[in-house]
Scaffold this active site. Sequence first.
Site, mmCIF file in Angstrom:
data_model
loop_
_atom_site.group_PDB
_atom_site.id
_atom_site.type_symbol
_atom_site.label_atom_id
_atom_site.label_comp_id
_atom_site.label_asym_id
_atom_site.label_seq_id
_atom_site.Cartn_x
_atom_site.Cartn_y
_atom_site.Cartn_z
ATOM 1 N N ASP A 26 1.019 -1.283 -0.417
ATOM 2 C CA ASP A 26 -0.235 0.354 -0.173
ATOM 3 C C ASP A 26 0.929 0.924 -0.117
ATOM 4 O OD1 ASP A 26 -2.447 1.571 -0.356
ATOM 5 O OD2 ASP A 26 -2.596 1.926 2.874
ATOM 6 N N HIS A 27 0.948 2.036 -1.145
ATOM 7 C CA HIS A 27 0.912 3.587 -1.204
ATOM 8 C C HIS A 27 3.040 3.384 -0.970
ATOM 9 C CE1 HIS A 27 -2.031 5.977 -0.671
ATOM 10 N NE2 HIS A 27 -2.648 5.049 0.632
ATOM 11 N N HIS B 298 -7.983 10.594 3.390
ATOM 12 C CA HIS B 298 -7.264 8.978 4.271
ATOM 13 C C HIS B 298 -7.297 9.186 5.726
ATOM 14 C CE1 HIS B 298 -4.546 8.083 0.838
ATOM 15 N NE2 HIS B 298 -5.162 6.613 1.285
ATOM 16 N N GLY B 299 -7.741 8.471 6.597
ATOM 17 C CA GLY B 299 -7.780 8.871 8.124
ATOM 18 C C GLY B 299 -9.829 8.761 8.722
ATOM 19 N N SER C 272 -13.125 4.338 4.226
ATOM 20 C CA SER C 272 -13.493 3.872 5.721
ATOM 21 C C SER C 272 -14.585 4.681 6.213
ATOM 22 C CB SER C 272 -12.404 4.266 6.912
ATOM 23 O OG SER C 272 -11.834 3.138 6.983
ATOM 24 N N GLU D 195 -1.646 5.894 -8.427
ATOM 25 C CA GLU D 195 -2.098 6.551 -8.311
ATOM 26 C C GLU D 195 -2.266 8.634 -9.141
ATOM 27 O OE1 GLU D 195 -2.751 7.195 -4.132
ATOM 28 O OE2 GLU D 195 -3.756 8.950 -4.424
ATOM 29 N N GLY E 134 -8.683 5.753 1.311
ATOM 30 C CA GLY E 134 -9.481 6.035 2.000
ATOM 31 C C GLY E 134 -11.334 5.984 2.544
HETATM 32 P P1 13P Z 1 -8.843 4.916 5.391
HETATM 33 O O1 13P Z 1 -8.337 5.655 6.581
HETATM 34 O O2 13P Z 1 -10.784 5.781 4.994
HETATM 35 O O3 13P Z 1 -9.733 3.669 6.064
HETATM 36 O O4 13P Z 1 -8.711 4.548 3.988
HETATM 37 C C1 13P Z 1 -7.391 3.123 4.385
HETATM 38 C C2 13P Z 1 -6.433 2.808 2.532
HETATM 39 O O5 13P Z 1 -6.797 4.075 1.585
HETATM 40 C C3 13P Z 1 -5.499 2.859 2.587
HETATM 41 O O6 13P Z 1 -4.546 2.486 1.580
HETATM 42 O O1 G3H Z 2 -3.529 4.972 3.440
HETATM 43 C C1 G3H Z 2 -2.528 4.384 4.473
HETATM 44 C C2 G3H Z 2 -2.873 3.361 5.048
HETATM 45 O O2 G3H Z 2 -4.139 3.533 6.364
HETATM 46 C C3 G3H Z 2 -1.953 2.905 5.934
HETATM 47 O O3 G3H Z 2 -1.730 3.497 7.126
HETATM 48 O O4 G3H Z 2 0.765 4.276 6.803
HETATM 49 O O5 G3H Z 2 -0.047 4.489 9.149
HETATM 50 O O6 G3H Z 2 0.396 2.708 7.919
HETATM 51 P P1 G3H Z 2 -0.166 3.760 7.538
HETATM 52 ZN ZN ZN Z 3 -4.151 4.496 0.425
#
Ligand code: 13P
Ligand code: G3H
Ligand code: ZN
Length: 309
Positions: free
Chosen positions: A82-83, A180-181, A214, A134, A212
């Site tokens: 991820d990212h 995010h968050g 959630s 992205e 993002g």
């Molecule tokens: P949330 O913070 O909305 O759960 O998004 C997670 C996300 O995009 C991880 O890459």
């Molecule tokens: O988008 C990011 C995810 O919520 C992962 O978060 O980098 O704090 O593990 P993190």
């Molecule tokens: Zn993300």
Amino acid sequence: MPLVTSTAMFKKAYEGQYAVGAFNVNNMEIIQGIVDAAKEEQAPLILQVSAGARKYAKHIYLIKLVEAALADSDLPICLHLDHGEDFEICKSCVDGGFSSVMIDGSKHSFEENIALTKKVVEYAHAHGVVVEAELGRLAGVEDSIKVSGKDASYTDPDQAVEFVERTGCDSLAIAIGTSHGAYKFKGEPTLDFERLEIITKRLPGYPLVLHGASTVLPEFVAKCNEFGGDLKGAQGVPEHMLLQAGKQGVCKINIDTDLRLAMTASIREHLQTHPADFDPRQYLKPAREAIKNMVQHKIKNVLNCSNRL
Ligand code: 13P
Ligand code: G3H
Ligand code: ZN
């Protein structure tokens, strides 16, 4: 079953107008809770690992836990970075057994993002690994990076077409208003579905990704607050919007914050109501169950991907 890429999952999801859940993992209890839910729902699954998760748990521990999950289930599981912020971390995950990586060049210029993504695609494809990229920039917090609302920018449909053609990336994360968050919207939640529709029309059959995503369910915010948290004003993406996105070409929906809330609410509640407990299993067992329940809810009611194996 060995790890799979997301290619077949996304094809099926696109045609079936639903999304596959991509859940962030950091430790054994989180992986077990997610996998138990997917097993019960017979749902395809993406487990994703951030740079922060790799730093926290170590790559090797996460790989071994996912191998255990594969041995303990018949599920098709895709293991995704991820990212990824540069070529090196993507290469390390390709070499280290992941089946999918994200190169997030969204903070760079369009041309720099294309050059970086292309480099990762060439390397990953040569090793049988798929690549998410992205375009556009989400607001919010990711790892230690904070993107303010004014630095966020929605994905331009023309650029999306050019980006996919020139990089050969297998899926594309787009910015249409999620972030995010736990604090996603100040007022009424809105996503730019018109933009999504245009992108989908311009890239027919192509899998899009929503980060993002959630929902920040009020009951979990209330629980965290009741037991000593401070999440005033937290607000996520309404569930009906995510279901809608799944019908409009979004094949992967990323969820991390909701798992954090479920786990933390459970641990906070347990320790407040059982102050004498000090065996970690006493509070991690219900926390794992809380993760499972959250993921099961997502699979059934938000992703619409139960019984899609
Ligand atoms: P949330 O913070 O909305 O759960 O998004 C997670 C996300 O995009 C991880 O890459
Ligand atoms: O988008 C990011 C995810 O919520 C992962 O978060 O980098 O704090 O593990 P993190
Ligand atoms: Zn993300």
